[in-house]
Scaffold this motif. Structure first.
Motif, PDB file in Angstrom:
ATOM      1  N   ARG A  57       0.856  -1.201   0.170  1.00  0.00           N
ATOM      2  CA  ARG A  57      -0.060  -0.043  -0.178  1.00  0.00           C
ATOM      3  C   ARG A  57       1.150   1.201   0.126  1.00  0.00           C
ATOM      4  O   ARG A  57       0.896   1.847  -1.013  1.00  0.00           O
ATOM      5  N   ARG A  58       1.336   1.675   1.147  1.00  0.00           N
ATOM      6  CA  ARG A  58       2.146   2.890   1.296  1.00  0.00           C
ATOM      7  C   ARG A  58       3.306   3.040   0.646  1.00  0.00           C
ATOM      8  O   ARG A  58       3.439   4.032   0.053  1.00  0.00           O
ATOM      9  N   MET A  61       2.562   3.442  -3.161  1.00  0.00           N
ATOM     10  CA  MET A  61       2.151   4.787  -3.277  1.00  0.00           C
ATOM     11  C   MET A  61       3.004   5.892  -3.447  1.00  0.00           C
ATOM     12  O   MET A  61       3.362   6.772  -4.379  1.00  0.00           O
ATOM     13  N   TYR A  91      -2.222  -4.000  -3.256  1.00  0.00           N
ATOM     14  CA  TYR A  91      -3.626  -4.256  -3.058  1.00  0.00           C
ATOM     15  C   TYR A  91      -4.379  -3.310  -3.649  1.00  0.00           C
ATOM     16  O   TYR A  91      -4.368  -2.215  -4.097  1.00  0.00           O
ATOM     17  N   ALA A  94      -5.369   0.240  -2.972  1.00  0.00           N
ATOM     18  CA  ALA A  94      -4.440   1.283  -3.179  1.00  0.00           C
ATOM     19  C   ALA A  94      -4.082   1.407  -4.865  1.00  0.00           C
ATOM     20  O   ALA A  94      -4.143   2.684  -4.985  1.00  0.00           O
ATOM     21  N   ASP A 173      -1.740   3.138   8.262  1.00  0.00           N
ATOM     22  CA  ASP A 173      -2.116   2.361   7.155  1.00  0.00           C
ATOM     23  C   ASP A 173      -3.556   2.476   6.841  1.00  0.00           C
ATOM     24  O   ASP A 173      -4.402   2.193   7.745  1.00  0.00           O
ATOM     25  N   LYS A 175      -5.153   0.225   5.659  1.00  0.00           N
ATOM     26  CA  LYS A 175      -5.610  -1.214   5.707  1.00  0.00           C
ATOM     27  C   LYS A 175      -6.705  -1.376   6.762  1.00  0.00           C
ATOM     28  O   LYS A 175      -7.463  -2.086   6.822  1.00  0.00           O
ATOM     29  N   TYR A 187      -8.479   5.436   1.314  1.00  0.00           N
ATOM     30  CA  TYR A 187      -7.215   5.251   0.500  1.00  0.00           C
ATOM     31  C   TYR A 187      -7.001   6.580  -0.308  1.00  0.00           C
ATOM     32  O   TYR A 187      -5.828   6.810  -0.506  1.00  0.00           O
ATOM     33  N   ARG A 190      -5.342   8.851   1.744  1.00  0.00           N
ATOM     34  CA  ARG A 190      -3.683   8.412   2.247  1.00  0.00           C
ATOM     35  C   ARG A 190      -2.873   8.573   1.085  1.00  0.00           C
ATOM     36  O   ARG A 190      -1.506   9.372   0.849  1.00  0.00           O
ATOM     37  N   SER A 191      -3.511   8.472  -0.096  1.00  0.00           N
ATOM     38  CA  SER A 191      -2.691   8.504  -1.328  1.00  0.00           C
ATOM     39  C   SER A 191      -2.407  10.099  -1.492  1.00  0.00           C
ATOM     40  O   SER A 191      -1.426  10.580  -1.954  1.00  0.00           O
TER      41      SER A 191
END
Length: 205
Positions: A57-58, A61, A91, A94, A173, A175, A187, A190-191
């Protein structure tokens, strides 16, 4: 170089929100800026490896946003990578968040850990991303900066072989929102946070 139209609009919006970045995070981002500036001044390739526990994920990104940030600020010789303390898969939520914000992402074969082709500009080569360990053969073994995007990876990677600089720029996270009504928005947020901060780092070079 011209960025994907939707991505260019997202970046224009994010660069207007640098004032949302807390002071303590700016201090960390300025460490990254300083590393990029130092490598640039001596004409060396700027290798940046983003590390998170599952590389799902992170870290993905951040890898993609950083490559787009370098293009946005016309900083050449930037190569971004990602890895984890274990391999899982990029994921889907993401992937979707990055697509919504303007990255063109094409999935390869249907496997447990598929490879994706990512484009941020028609004038730049696509980036191939998939989940892997940070010491995978696809990643540099020396002369790179390791950016730890989660505290778990930072704690469990006391040594990253070959690293020149290590910075912990960690993110919550997304998640935690998986399979909830908040998943898509979490998501995306966070992105956008990661994009804002990587853009800020390159704006300081």
């Amino acid at each position: 170089m011209p960025l994907n139209p939707t991505l260019a609009k997202t970046i224009a919006q994010l660069t207007q929100t640098f004032d949302q970045i807390p002071a303590q995070r700016i201090e960390l981002l300025e460490q990254l800026s300083a590393y990029i500036k130092q490598k640039r001044e001596v004409g060396q390739t700027i290798n940046l490896v983003f590390i998170c526990t599952h590389n799902s994920r992170r870290s993905h990104m951040a890898q993609l946003w950083t490559q787009a940030a370098a293009a946005n600020y016309t900083i050449a010789n930037v190569k971004t990578y990602s890895g984890g303390t274990e391999a899982t898969a990029f994921y889907p939520a993401a992937v979707q968040a990055m697509q919504v914000l303007g990255f063109d992402i094409e999935k390869g074969t249907e496997t447990i850990n598929p490879k994706y082709k990512v484009s941020y500009s028609s004038d730049a080569p696509t980036i191939e991303v998939w989940s892997k360990r940070f010491d995978d053969a696809a990643n540099p073994t020396s002369e790179f900066c390791a950016i730890m995007t989660c505290s778990d990876a930072d704690d469990n990677c006391p040594i990253v072989p070959g690293v020149e600089k290590r910075i912990a720029i960690t993110y919550n996270d997304p998640k935690a929102s998986d399979n909830t009504p908040q998943q898509t928005e979490t998501y995306k947020e966070r992105s956008m946070q990661i994009g804002r901060e990587m853009l800020f780092a390159f704006s300081q070079v």
